[in-house]
Scaffold this motif. Structure first.
Motif, PDB file in Angstrom:
ATOM      1  N   GLY A   1      64.232  17.175-100.262  1.00 47.88           N
ATOM      2  CA  GLY A   1      64.001  17.945-101.480  1.00 47.88           C
ATOM      3  C   GLY A   1      63.775  17.114-102.734  1.00 47.88           C
ATOM      4  N   LYS A   2      63.943  15.800-102.647  1.00 49.30           N
ATOM      5  CA  LYS A   2      63.718  14.953-103.822  1.00 49.30           C
ATOM      6  C   LYS A   2      62.227  14.920-104.156  1.00 49.30           C
ATOM      7  CE  LYS A   2      67.972  13.552-104.496  1.00 49.30           C
ATOM      8  NZ  LYS A   2      68.723  13.961-105.700  1.00 49.30           N
ATOM      9  N   ARG A   3      61.918  14.986-105.433  1.00 49.85           N
ATOM     10  CA  ARG A   3      60.537  14.932-105.889  1.00 49.85           C
ATOM     11  C   ARG A   3      60.177  13.466-106.139  1.00 49.85           C
ATOM     12  NH1 ARG A   3      62.069  19.036-110.496  1.00 49.85           N
ATOM     13  NH2 ARG A   3      63.802  17.566-110.346  1.00 49.85           N
ATOM     14  N   VAL A   4      59.318  12.936-105.282  1.00 49.59           N
ATOM     15  CA  VAL A   4      59.029  11.502-105.275  1.00 49.59           C
ATOM     16  C   VAL A   4      57.563  11.256-105.617  1.00 49.59           C
ATOM     17  CG1 VAL A   4      58.978   9.407-103.865  1.00 49.59           C
ATOM     18  CG2 VAL A   4      60.821  11.087-103.546  1.00 49.59           C
ATOM     19  N   ILE A   5      57.339  10.319-106.540  1.00 49.72           N
ATOM     20  CA  ILE A   5      55.991   9.844-106.848  1.00 49.72           C
ATOM     21  C   ILE A   5      55.832   8.473-106.197  1.00 49.72           C
ATOM     22  CG2 ILE A   5      54.337   9.244-108.658  1.00 49.72           C
ATOM     23  CD1 ILE A   5      56.214  10.755-110.611  1.00 49.72           C
ATOM     24  N   VAL A   6      54.755   8.291-105.466  1.00 49.74           N
ATOM     25  CA  VAL A   6      54.410   6.980-104.918  1.00 49.74           C
ATOM     26  C   VAL A   6      53.010   6.631-105.404  1.00 49.74           C
ATOM     27  CG1 VAL A   6      54.095   5.580-102.853  1.00 49.74           C
ATOM     28  CG2 VAL A   6      55.801   7.409-102.847  1.00 49.74           C
ATOM     29  N   THR A   7      52.853   5.431-105.976  1.00 49.72           N
ATOM     30  CA  THR A   7      51.523   4.990-106.373  1.00 49.72           C
ATOM     31  C   THR A   7      51.022   3.957-105.371  1.00 49.72           C
ATOM     32  OG1 THR A   7      52.255   3.151-107.780  1.00 49.72           O
ATOM     33  CG2 THR A   7      52.145   5.344-108.788  1.00 49.72           C
ATOM     34  N   ALA A   8      49.702   3.873-105.213  1.00 55.69           N
ATOM     35  CA  ALA A   8      49.141   2.991-104.187  1.00 55.69           C
ATOM     36  C   ALA A   8      47.740   2.542-104.574  1.00 55.69           C
ATOM     37  CB  ALA A   8      49.105   3.712-102.841  1.00 55.69           C
ATOM     38  N   GLY A   9      47.317   1.431-103.967  1.00 54.26           N
ATOM     39  CA  GLY A   9      45.960   0.930-104.175  1.00 54.26           C
ATOM     40  C   GLY A   9      45.834   0.051-105.394  1.00 54.26           C
ATOM     41  N   GLY A  10      44.657  -0.545-105.552  1.00 50.88           N
ATOM     42  CA  GLY A  10      44.383  -1.413-106.693  1.00 50.88           C
ATOM     43  C   GLY A  10      43.527  -0.712-107.727  1.00 50.88           C
ATOM     44  N   THR A  11      43.988  -0.703-108.978  1.00 50.63           N
ATOM     45  CA  THR A  11      43.210  -0.047-110.033  1.00 50.63           C
ATOM     46  C   THR A  11      41.949  -0.863-110.358  1.00 50.63           C
ATOM     47  OG1 THR A  11      44.526  -1.130-111.749  1.00 50.63           O
ATOM     48  CG2 THR A  11      45.210   1.077-111.039  1.00 50.63           C
ATOM     49  N   ARG A  12      40.974  -0.173-110.923  1.00 49.81           N
ATOM     50  CA  ARG A  12      39.687  -0.797-111.241  1.00 49.81           C
ATOM     51  C   ARG A  12      39.389  -0.679-112.729  1.00 49.81           C
ATOM     52  NH1 ARG A  12      35.762   1.479-106.332  1.00 49.81           N
ATOM     53  NH2 ARG A  12      36.913   0.483-104.602  1.00 49.81           N
ATOM     54  N   GLU A  13      38.989  -1.797-113.330  1.00 48.04           N
ATOM     55  CA  GLU A  13      38.651  -1.822-114.748  1.00 48.04           C
ATOM     56  C   GLU A  13      37.171  -2.166-114.887  1.00 48.04           C
ATOM     57  OE1 GLU A  13      40.832  -0.705-116.696  1.00 48.04           O
ATOM     58  OE2 GLU A  13      42.502  -0.769-115.265  1.00 48.04           O
ATOM     59  N   ARG A  14      36.396  -1.245-115.415  1.00 46.58           N
ATOM     60  CA  ARG A  14      34.949  -1.364-115.455  1.00 46.58           C
ATOM     61  C   ARG A  14      34.456  -2.429-116.450  1.00 46.58           C
ATOM     62  NH1 ARG A  14      31.737  -0.151-111.442  1.00 46.58           N
ATOM     63  NH2 ARG A  14      32.676   1.552-110.271  1.00 46.58           N
ATOM     64  N   ILE A  15      33.488  -3.224-115.964  1.00 43.23           N
ATOM     65  CA  ILE A  15      32.734  -4.137-116.829  1.00 43.23           C
ATOM     66  C   ILE A  15      31.438  -3.451-117.251  1.00 43.23           C
ATOM     67  CG2 ILE A  15      31.530  -6.360-116.940  1.00 43.23           C
ATOM     68  CD1 ILE A  15      33.538  -7.359-114.810  1.00 43.23           C
ATOM     69  N   ASP A  16      30.761  -2.883-116.252  1.00 45.83           N
ATOM     70  CA  ASP A  16      29.554  -2.096-116.470  1.00 45.83           C
ATOM     71  C   ASP A  16      29.461  -1.103-115.308  1.00 45.83           C
ATOM     72  OD1 ASP A  16      28.486  -3.419-114.252  1.00 45.83           O
ATOM     73  OD2 ASP A  16      27.264  -4.795-115.428  1.00 45.83           O
ATOM     74  N   PRO A  17      28.410  -0.315-115.189  1.00 45.46           N
ATOM     75  CA  PRO A  17      28.382   0.715-114.137  1.00 45.46           C
ATOM     76  C   PRO A  17      28.444   0.184-112.701  1.00 45.46           C
ATOM     77  CG  PRO A  17      26.765   1.227-115.838  1.00 45.46           C
ATOM     78  CD  PRO A  17      27.276  -0.145-116.138  1.00 45.46           C
ATOM     79  N   VAL A  18      28.162  -1.114-112.490  1.00 44.13           N
ATOM     80  CA  VAL A  18      28.140  -1.638-111.122  1.00 44.13           C
ATOM     81  C   VAL A  18      29.179  -2.731-110.871  1.00 44.13           C
ATOM     82  CG1 VAL A  18      25.717  -1.056-110.792  1.00 44.13           C
ATOM     83  CG2 VAL A  18      26.324  -3.318-111.660  1.00 44.13           C
ATOM     84  N   ARG A  19      29.941  -3.095-111.875  1.00 42.35           N
ATOM     85  CA  ARG A  19      30.925  -4.180-111.714  1.00 42.35           C
ATOM     86  C   ARG A  19      32.276  -3.746-112.290  1.00 42.35           C
ATOM     87  NH1 ARG A  19      26.343  -6.598-114.092  1.00 42.35           N
ATOM     88  NH2 ARG A  19      25.144  -7.951-112.675  1.00 42.35           N
ATOM     89  N   PHE A  20      33.339  -4.271-111.662  1.00 39.53           N
ATOM     90  CA  PHE A  20      34.675  -3.981-112.172  1.00 39.53           C
ATOM     91  C   PHE A  20      35.634  -5.096-111.796  1.00 39.53           C
ATOM     92  CE2 PHE A  20      34.028  -1.595-108.182  1.00 39.53           C
ATOM     93  CZ  PHE A  20      35.013  -2.148-107.375  1.00 39.53           C
ATOM     94  N   ILE A  21      36.768  -5.137-112.494  1.00 41.85           N
ATOM     95  CA  ILE A  21      37.862  -6.069-112.189  1.00 41.85           C
ATOM     96  C   ILE A  21      38.877  -5.332-111.342  1.00 41.85           C
ATOM     97  CG2 ILE A  21      39.745  -7.451-113.151  1.00 41.85           C
ATOM     98  CD1 ILE A  21      38.059  -7.730-115.695  1.00 41.85           C
ATOM     99  N   THR A  22      39.291  -5.936-110.238  1.00 40.94           N
ATOM    100  CA  THR A  22      40.319  -5.311-109.392  1.00 40.94           C
ATOM    101  C   THR A  22      41.072  -6.404-108.645  1.00 40.94           C
ATOM    102  OG1 THR A  22      40.711  -3.531-107.788  1.00 40.94           O
ATOM    103  CG2 THR A  22      38.796  -4.939-107.388  1.00 40.94           C
ATOM    104  N   ASN A  23      41.710  -6.055-107.536  1.00 35.79           N
ATOM    105  CA  ASN A  23      42.460  -7.021-106.731  1.00 35.79           C
ATOM    106  C   ASN A  23      42.290  -6.658-105.256  1.00 35.79           C
ATOM    107  OD1 ASN A  23      44.603  -4.957-106.118  1.00 35.79           O
ATOM    108  ND2 ASN A  23      44.895  -5.133-108.332  1.00 35.79           N
ATOM    109  N   ASP A  24      42.994  -7.374-104.395  1.00 34.38           N
ATOM    110  CA  ASP A  24      42.795  -7.223-102.945  1.00 34.38           C
ATOM    111  C   ASP A  24      43.640  -6.125-102.309  1.00 34.38           C
ATOM    112  OD1 ASP A  24      40.847  -9.155-102.558  1.00 34.38           O
ATOM    113  OD2 ASP A  24      42.303 -10.784-102.437  1.00 34.38           O
ATOM    114  N   SER A  25      44.298  -5.298-103.089  1.00 32.60           N
ATOM    115  CA  SER A  25      45.172  -4.280-102.508  1.00 32.60           C
ATOM    116  C   SER A  25      44.389  -3.286-101.652  1.00 32.60           C
ATOM    117  CB  SER A  25      45.915  -3.523-103.608  1.00 32.60           C
ATOM    118  OG  SER A  25      46.650  -2.451-103.056  1.00 32.60           O
ATOM    119  N   SER A  26      44.912  -3.013-100.448  1.00 34.99           N
ATOM    120  CA  SER A  26      44.307  -2.006 -99.568  1.00 34.99           C
ATOM    121  C   SER A  26      44.964  -0.641 -99.729  1.00 34.99           C
ATOM    122  CB  SER A  26      44.450  -2.446 -98.106  1.00 34.99           C
ATOM    123  OG  SER A  26      45.829  -2.492 -97.741  1.00 34.99           O
TER     124      SER A  26
END
Length: 402
Positions: free
Chosen positions: A186-211
């Motif tokens: 019954g505990k309300r749990v938030i789990v976050t996952a994956g690597g966030t992406r920060e846009r440079i332009d429409p085709v490029r972004f900064i991220t990391n190797d997280s799966s």
């Protein structure tokens, strides 16, 4: 275990003798047990031995047709509350992972929708093979529980990993998997996952190797223990666990907004996402083109929001926050600093410079830190096993603190 229907699948292994004791323990606990044996298993122990202990007929042949009013393998699959494969041979694990159903055991397991527990038992070299690692990872992603093999004296005459755990240890895990109230129910749990992406332009972004595999494994484990789970995920190639609410995000700012909103009505936050620490000061809406007179491009970066630090300001009594720290040096020093500065209840740290640890792989090895406890260092294992160990510590902390 009273009135629970347990289907025990026994495969070809010298460890079959332990399954006889496991059958006895299940029956003594009040469970109703039906055994399915592969042909190879019958070369080690006769079906009659399991029939006597389980007080039920043993299934060995998918064409036996023992029930004229039902299809044998479907009837057994529908009857099952929990399916246990112990010992699980490399052969059957491969069949389960790849959707092969060519005998009574694999056919019935294919039709079973109830939770499944697989207990591998084999030589260490087989266990460490690339194919076995892939197959076990596939089963974990499909929601199958994998019990880590024990280390000890093997049938080959030397010590190694791959022994079937003792029946009582398997029984303990079966009890944990049986529906009942847990500290996380019954505990309300938030789990976050994956690597966030920060846009440079429409085709490029900064991220990391997280799966995202570690966060998804924790979400799956939390859900299996009765928690009401919201999975806030940056882009991944993974399928969300069944029964978990998915919130998709891309940037760190998106993640921060989603976490802040959900945290107001949650009990536990597990920040397993790999957050991009920096983003471009200016993100443009057209692709940046190379030019003949410009061989260099300078990007000015700025820090992204520190989500856990901001959440700490909103934390109310009874809420828990759990962080992750991926480090490449001074693991404990850096992790303890983060544990304190972000007012965390628990922190999971790993050294991602080590082989098989951390980003974009199927295995991990972590050190679990808590303000009032000695560090707990896990062995290298698949990420679902690591998730079980992390959630064990969270569950124990919830229980201690009421």
């Amino acid at each position: 275990m009273s009135e629970q229907h347990v289907a025990l699948y026994v495969t070809g292994s010298i460890a079959v003798y332990k399954s006889l004791t496991l059958t006895r323990l299940l029956v003594k606990s009040g469970a109703s047990v039906r055994v399915v044996m592969t042909k190879a298993a019958t070369d080690f122990v006769t079906p009659l031995s399991f029939q006597v202990l389980s007080k039920n007929a043993v299934a060995t042949d998918m064409f036996a047709g023992t029930n004229v009013k039902a299809v044998d393998h479907v009837e057994l699959a529908d009857w099952t509350d929990l399916a246990v494969v112990a010992p699980a041979s490399a052969n059957l694990i491969g069949k389960l992972a790849n959707g092969i159903a060519d005998d009574m055991a694999s056919l019935t397991l294919m039709a079973t929708t109830a939770p499944k527990l697989v207990v591998p038992a084999m030589n260490q070299h087989m266990l460490d093979s690339a194919a076995m690692k892939r197959n076990l990872a596939t089963l974990s992603e499909d929601g199958v529980k994998i019990m880590a093999p024990a280390t000890g004296f093997l049938a080959e005459g030397y010590t190694g990993r791959g022994r079937m755990p003792e029946p009582q240890a398997i029984m303990n895990m079966i009890t944990d998997l049986t529906p009942h109230n847990t500290p996380l129910t019954g505990k309300r749990v938030i789990v976050t996952a994956g690597g966030t992406r920060e846009r440079i332009d429409p085709v490029r972004f900064i991220t990391n190797d997280s799966s995202g595999k570690m966060g998804y494994a924790i979400a799956r484990e939390m859900q299996s223990r009765g928690a009401v789970v919201t999975l806030i995920s940056a882009p991944t190639k993974l399928t969300p666990p069944t029964g978990v609410k998915l919130v998709s995000v891309r940037s760190t700012e998106d993640l921060a907004k989603a976490v802040t909103t959900a945290f107001k009505t949650s009990d536990i936050l597990v920040m397993a996402a790999a957050v991009a620490d920096f983003k471009p000061v200016n993100s443009v809406d057209q692709k940046i083109k190379k030019s003949a007179d410009n061989d260099h491009l300078t990007l000015e970066l700025t820090k992204t929001p520190d989500i856990l630090k901001d959440v700490a300001k909103l934390k109310r009594p009874g809420q828990m926050t759990i962080g992750f720290a991926a480090e490449t040096q001074n693991l404990l020093d850096n992790a303890n600093q983060k544990l304190t500065s972000k007012q965390l209840d628990l922190l999971v740290a790993n050294d991602v410079s080590k082989p098989g640890v951390g980003f974009n792989g199927d295995t991990n090895q972590v050190t679990i830190l808590q303000p009032d406890h000695a560090p707990i260092k896990t062995a290298l294992a698949d990420k679902q096993t690591i998730a079980q160990q992390v959630v064990d510590q969270i569950s124990q902390r919830v229980q201690r603190e009421g």
